[in-house]
Every structure is written in C-alpha cells, then in structure tokens.
Design a protein around this motif. Sequence first.
Motif, PDB file in Angstrom:
ATOM      1  N   ASN A  74       0.808  -1.214   0.000  1.00  0.00           N
ATOM      2  CA  ASN A  74       0.000   0.000   0.000  1.00  0.00           C
ATOM      3  C   ASN A  74       0.848   1.274   0.000  1.00  0.00           C
ATOM      4  O   ASN A  74       0.380   2.326  -0.437  1.00  0.00           O
ATOM      5  CB  ASN A  74      -0.950   0.008   1.193  1.00  0.00           C
ATOM      6  N   ALA A  75       2.064   1.186   0.472  1.00  0.00           N
ATOM      7  CA  ALA A  75       2.941   2.362   0.484  1.00  0.00           C
ATOM      8  C   ALA A  75       3.478   2.684  -0.904  1.00  0.00           C
ATOM      9  O   ALA A  75       3.820   3.828  -1.192  1.00  0.00           O
ATOM     10  CB  ALA A  75       4.093   2.137   1.452  1.00  0.00           C
ATOM     11  N   LYS A  76       3.549   1.659  -1.746  1.00  0.00           N
ATOM     12  CA  LYS A  76       4.137   1.827  -3.078  1.00  0.00           C
ATOM     13  C   LYS A  76       3.108   1.759  -4.201  1.00  0.00           C
ATOM     14  O   LYS A  76       3.474   1.854  -5.374  1.00  0.00           O
ATOM     15  CB  LYS A  76       5.220   0.774  -3.312  1.00  0.00           C
ATOM     16  N   ASN A  77       1.839   1.561  -3.855  1.00  0.00           N
ATOM     17  CA  ASN A  77       0.786   1.405  -4.882  1.00  0.00           C
ATOM     18  C   ASN A  77       1.117   0.256  -5.836  1.00  0.00           C
ATOM     19  O   ASN A  77       0.977   0.386  -7.058  1.00  0.00           O
ATOM     20  CB  ASN A  77       0.587   2.704  -5.674  1.00  0.00           C
ATOM     21  N   MET A  78       1.553  -0.860  -5.268  1.00  0.00           N
ATOM     22  CA  MET A  78       1.952  -2.007  -6.076  1.00  0.00           C
ATOM     23  C   MET A  78       1.104  -3.229  -5.724  1.00  0.00           C
ATOM     24  O   MET A  78       0.732  -3.443  -4.562  1.00  0.00           O
ATOM     25  CB  MET A  78       3.420  -2.357  -5.842  1.00  0.00           C
ATOM     26  N   VAL A  79       0.826  -4.028  -6.733  1.00  0.00           N
ATOM     27  CA  VAL A  79       0.144  -5.308  -6.549  1.00  0.00           C
ATOM     28  C   VAL A  79       1.014  -6.371  -7.210  1.00  0.00           C
ATOM     29  O   VAL A  79       1.589  -6.132  -8.283  1.00  0.00           O
ATOM     30  CB  VAL A  79      -1.250  -5.312  -7.197  1.00  0.00           C
ATOM     31  N   TYR A  80       1.084  -7.528  -6.582  1.00  0.00           N
ATOM     32  CA  TYR A  80       1.932  -8.603  -7.086  1.00  0.00           C
ATOM     33  C   TYR A  80       1.110  -9.890  -7.237  1.00  0.00           C
ATOM     34  O   TYR A  80       0.105 -10.088  -6.556  1.00  0.00           O
ATOM     35  CB  TYR A  80       3.089  -8.868  -6.127  1.00  0.00           C
ATOM     36  N   LEU A  81       1.591 -10.752  -8.118  1.00  0.00           N
ATOM     37  CA  LEU A  81       0.990 -12.071  -8.259  1.00  0.00           C
ATOM     38  C   LEU A  81       2.115 -13.080  -8.402  1.00  0.00           C
ATOM     39  O   LEU A  81       2.804 -13.105  -9.425  1.00  0.00           O
ATOM     40  CB  LEU A  81       0.052 -12.141  -9.462  1.00  0.00           C
ATOM     41  N   GLN A  82       2.316 -13.870  -7.372  1.00  0.00           N
ATOM     42  CA  GLN A  82       3.286 -14.963  -7.413  1.00  0.00           C
ATOM     43  C   GLN A  82       2.578 -16.183  -7.976  1.00  0.00           C
ATOM     44  O   GLN A  82       1.570 -16.629  -7.424  1.00  0.00           O
ATOM     45  CB  GLN A  82       3.826 -15.263  -6.015  1.00  0.00           C
ATOM     46  N   MET A  83       3.109 -16.714  -9.059  1.00  0.00           N
ATOM     47  CA  MET A  83       2.483 -17.842  -9.731  1.00  0.00           C
ATOM     48  C   MET A  83       3.439 -19.024  -9.719  1.00  0.00           C
ATOM     49  O   MET A  83       4.551 -18.924 -10.253  1.00  0.00           O
ATOM     50  CB  MET A  83       2.115 -17.472 -11.170  1.00  0.00           C
ATOM     51  N   ASN A  84       3.027 -20.104  -9.115  1.00  0.00           N
ATOM     52  CA  ASN A  84       3.832 -21.321  -9.030  1.00  0.00           C
ATOM     53  C   ASN A  84       3.117 -22.469  -9.729  1.00  0.00           C
ATOM     54  O   ASN A  84       1.910 -22.407 -10.001  1.00  0.00           O
ATOM     55  CB  ASN A  84       4.084 -21.672  -7.572  1.00  0.00           C
TER      56      ASN A  84
END
Length: 116
Positions: free
Chosen positions: A73-83
Amino acid sequence: QVQLVESGGGLVQVGGSLRLSCAASGSIFSGNVMGWYRQAPGKQRELVAFITVSGTSRYVDSVKGRFTISRDNAKNMVYLQMNSLTPEDTSVYYCNIFGARPVDFWGQGTQVTVSS
C-alpha cells in the motif's frame, strides 16, 4: 494521471514460476480492492484473484494453492506470485480494481506463456 503498468511476464516451462508486478496510480489503487485478471486468446477476461486493502485475498478455483496475490500500500503495487504453472495459465495478465469493466481503463498487460 491514471496508470496501470503490468510487468514480469515471460516464457516458462510447465511447473515453473513467475512473479508479476503492477504499478498503479494512487487514484486507482488507494482504498480499492485490487485484482489480477487474465485473458487467453479467444476467451473473455476473467478475474483470477483479488485482495482487499487489509490484505484479505480470494482466488478462482483453478489457481488456488498455486497463486498468491499481495500488495504494498505504500508503493501502490500489486503482485501475483504464480507457481506450478500449466499451459492453461497461458494468458495476458492484467491488474485493475475489483469489478473493473471492459469499458474502464486497462493497462497493456503482461504476457505469460507456459510451454509443455
């Protein structure tokens, strides 16, 4: 300025992993549930995961146990780890607010290709 920039896609073999990133402008990110979507050739775009501001996440059945969504939330980033990727995961992946419509603003997406 409205911005959604997805990155991290690529070509990977079956069983491999990728981590997608999404940089969003504050006007889109702040206070909103964020999601990752994907669209395979000839198919409609589908929501695969979403995450609330507090970090609660949900997944479509086909990716449960393999994908993990997170946000900074501090960086306005969303991630998706896909395994444990499979050929069925081959798609263009997009991030956006939960419930985004086709007529809404979308980024360029990032291509994920899983080879068998």
